[in-house]
Design a protein around this motif. Sequence first.
Motif, PDB file in Angstrom:
ATOM      1  N   LEU A  31       0.831  -1.212   0.000  1.00  0.00           N
ATOM      2  CA  LEU A  31       0.000   0.000   0.000  1.00  0.00           C
ATOM      3  C   LEU A  31       0.859   1.252   0.000  1.00  0.00           C
ATOM      4  CD1 LEU A  31      -2.876  -0.854   2.479  1.00  0.00           C
ATOM      5  CD2 LEU A  31      -3.154  -0.020   0.140  1.00  0.00           C
ATOM      6  N   GLU A  32       1.912   1.236   0.782  1.00  0.00           N
ATOM      7  CA  GLU A  32       2.823   2.383   0.852  1.00  0.00           C
ATOM      8  C   GLU A  32       3.496   2.638  -0.508  1.00  0.00           C
ATOM      9  OE1 GLU A  32       5.922   3.871   4.191  1.00  0.00           O
ATOM     10  OE2 GLU A  32       6.342   1.910   3.331  1.00  0.00           O
ATOM     11  N   ARG A  33       3.917   1.583  -1.186  1.00  0.00           N
ATOM     12  CA  ARG A  33       4.509   1.735  -2.532  1.00  0.00           C
ATOM     13  C   ARG A  33       3.479   2.309  -3.503  1.00  0.00           C
ATOM     14  NH1 ARG A  33       6.808  -2.813  -0.849  1.00  0.00           N
ATOM     15  NH2 ARG A  33       5.337  -4.222  -1.867  1.00  0.00           N
ATOM     16  N   PRO A  49       0.266   7.830   6.696  1.00  0.00           N
ATOM     17  CA  PRO A  49       1.544   7.146   6.893  1.00  0.00           C
ATOM     18  C   PRO A  49       1.373   5.653   7.184  1.00  0.00           C
ATOM     19  CG  PRO A  49       1.022   8.505   8.799  1.00  0.00           C
ATOM     20  CD  PRO A  49      -0.036   8.770   7.770  1.00  0.00           C
ATOM     21  N   ARG A  50       2.415   4.934   6.899  1.00  0.00           N
ATOM     22  CA  ARG A  50       2.462   3.475   7.056  1.00  0.00           C
ATOM     23  C   ARG A  50       1.875   2.977   8.380  1.00  0.00           C
ATOM     24  NH1 ARG A  50       6.015  -0.548   4.753  1.00  0.00           N
ATOM     25  NH2 ARG A  50       6.023  -2.350   6.127  1.00  0.00           N
ATOM     26  N   PRO A  51       2.244   3.548   9.535  1.00  0.00           N
ATOM     27  CA  PRO A  51       1.708   3.011  10.799  1.00  0.00           C
ATOM     28  C   PRO A  51       0.194   3.196  10.961  1.00  0.00           C
ATOM     29  CG  PRO A  51       3.597   4.451  11.211  1.00  0.00           C
ATOM     30  CD  PRO A  51       3.224   4.605   9.761  1.00  0.00           C
ATOM     31  N   ASN A  52      -0.423   4.021  10.123  1.00  0.00           N
ATOM     32  CA  ASN A  52      -1.856   4.306  10.258  1.00  0.00           C
ATOM     33  C   ASN A  52      -2.717   3.587   9.222  1.00  0.00           C
ATOM     34  OD1 ASN A  52      -0.825   5.972  12.210  1.00  0.00           O
ATOM     35  ND2 ASN A  52      -1.730   7.840  11.425  1.00  0.00           N
ATOM     36  N   LEU A  53      -2.132   2.667   8.472  1.00  0.00           N
ATOM     37  CA  LEU A  53      -2.889   1.924   7.467  1.00  0.00           C
ATOM     38  C   LEU A  53      -3.496   0.675   8.118  1.00  0.00           C
ATOM     39  CD1 LEU A  53      -0.345   2.226   4.511  1.00  0.00           C
ATOM     40  CD2 LEU A  53      -2.518   3.457   4.767  1.00  0.00           C
ATOM     41  N   HIS A  54      -4.814   0.610   8.134  1.00  0.00           N
ATOM     42  CA  HIS A  54      -5.557  -0.481   8.770  1.00  0.00           C
ATOM     43  C   HIS A  54      -6.994  -0.450   8.242  1.00  0.00           C
ATOM     44  CE1 HIS A  54      -6.275   3.123  11.203  1.00  0.00           C
ATOM     45  NE2 HIS A  54      -7.514   2.682  11.172  1.00  0.00           N
ATOM     46  N   VAL A 138      -9.482   0.855   3.538  1.00  0.00           N
ATOM     47  CA  VAL A 138      -8.256   1.412   4.109  1.00  0.00           C
ATOM     48  C   VAL A 138      -8.181   2.858   3.653  1.00  0.00           C
ATOM     49  CG1 VAL A 138      -5.736   1.270   4.228  1.00  0.00           C
ATOM     50  CG2 VAL A 138      -7.085  -0.827   3.948  1.00  0.00           C
ATOM     51  N   THR A 139      -8.138   3.785   4.616  1.00  0.00           N
ATOM     52  CA  THR A 139      -7.953   5.196   4.275  1.00  0.00           C
ATOM     53  C   THR A 139      -6.497   5.403   3.871  1.00  0.00           C
ATOM     54  OG1 THR A 139      -9.698   5.854   5.803  1.00  0.00           O
ATOM     55  CG2 THR A 139      -8.126   7.577   5.137  1.00  0.00           C
ATOM     56  N   GLN A 177      -1.433   9.836  15.787  1.00  0.00           N
ATOM     57  CA  GLN A 177      -0.546   8.686  15.992  1.00  0.00           C
ATOM     58  C   GLN A 177      -1.389   7.617  16.674  1.00  0.00           C
ATOM     59  OE1 GLN A 177       3.014   9.530  18.224  1.00  0.00           O
ATOM     60  NE2 GLN A 177       3.295   7.387  18.759  1.00  0.00           N
ATOM     61  N   TYR A 178      -1.343   6.395  16.151  1.00  0.00           N
ATOM     62  CA  TYR A 178      -2.165   5.315  16.683  1.00  0.00           C
ATOM     63  C   TYR A 178      -1.313   4.374  17.521  1.00  0.00           C
ATOM     64  CZ  TYR A 178      -5.295   6.964  13.000  1.00  0.00           C
ATOM     65  OH  TYR A 178      -6.081   7.730  12.182  1.00  0.00           O
ATOM     66  N   GLU A 179      -1.782   4.122  18.728  1.00  0.00           N
ATOM     67  CA  GLU A 179      -1.081   3.230  19.647  1.00  0.00           C
ATOM     68  C   GLU A 179      -1.997   2.058  19.974  1.00  0.00           C
ATOM     69  OE1 GLU A 179      -0.390   5.889  22.908  1.00  0.00           O
ATOM     70  OE2 GLU A 179       1.177   6.977  21.850  1.00  0.00           O
ATOM     71  N   VAL A 180      -1.488   0.838  19.861  1.00  0.00           N
ATOM     72  CA  VAL A 180      -2.271  -0.347  20.173  1.00  0.00           C
ATOM     73  C   VAL A 180      -2.422  -0.456  21.683  1.00  0.00           C
ATOM     74  CG1 VAL A 180      -2.349  -2.873  20.064  1.00  0.00           C
ATOM     75  CG2 VAL A 180      -1.550  -1.568  18.092  1.00  0.00           C
ATOM     76  N   VAL A 181      -3.672  -0.555  22.133  1.00  0.00           N
ATOM     77  CA  VAL A 181      -3.963  -0.783  23.546  1.00  0.00           C
ATOM     78  C   VAL A 181      -3.959  -2.289  23.809  1.00  0.00           C
ATOM     79  CG1 VAL A 181      -5.675  -0.488  25.384  1.00  0.00           C
ATOM     80  CG2 VAL A 181      -5.308   1.336  23.712  1.00  0.00           C
ATOM     81  N   GLU A 182      -4.622  -3.029  22.908  1.00  0.00           N
ATOM     82  CA  GLU A 182      -4.651  -4.492  23.007  1.00  0.00           C
ATOM     83  C   GLU A 182      -4.966  -5.060  21.641  1.00  0.00           C
ATOM     84  OE1 GLU A 182      -6.925  -8.099  25.370  1.00  0.00           O
ATOM     85  OE2 GLU A 182      -7.380  -6.034  25.908  1.00  0.00           O
TER      86      GLU A 182
END
Length: 188
Positions: A31-33, A49-54, A138-139, A177-182
């Motif tokens: 996706l990033e490419r 950004p890459r860490p926010n792709l979901h 995926v946004t 910025q997205y941080e995984v809680v669980e």
Amino acid sequence: MRAPPTVSVGGRERLRLFIALPLPPAVVGALERWQRETLASVRGVRVVPRPNLHVTVAFLGARPATDVGPISEAMRDSAARADPPVLTPSRYRETRSVGMVVLDDEGGHATRLAAKLFRRLERLGVYERERREWLPHVTVLRFRERPRLVLEPPALGAVSPSEVALYHSVLRRDGAQYEVVESVALGG
């Protein structure tokens, strides 16, 4: 197997929370490419950004930190008997503020997981279902003025997320910025 929380929460703090299907690293790289090759010359857009792709399942908004436990339990219970979805890119779509890659849900596994989660979260009183039907996507970009792009979706092939995660969205000057809680495996 449940992963340990990566974010410590507690007290009277309010957290912006959402539940999503994290994508496998190879899919995120593809996706990033695609973003770099397809969107690099488009003015007035911000590439996600890459860490926010979901794949977002449910946006819960600002919730008291005390809601994290019950929300996590609802997520674990919903994921325990869920089959991993098989998602394939079908088209690019824009709304008034985002561009997205829409995914077909082969077999309907992601849609059934979302419906289970919605019911559990609604019973907890932490979520109100949207009027429109849930759409797996995926946004990939954000904008103030719609660029009205006509794009072919990336050739990712079949994408099969293996877990679901509760995220804390922390707003920063340069974006969220997205941080995984669980996170918890699908099919437990």
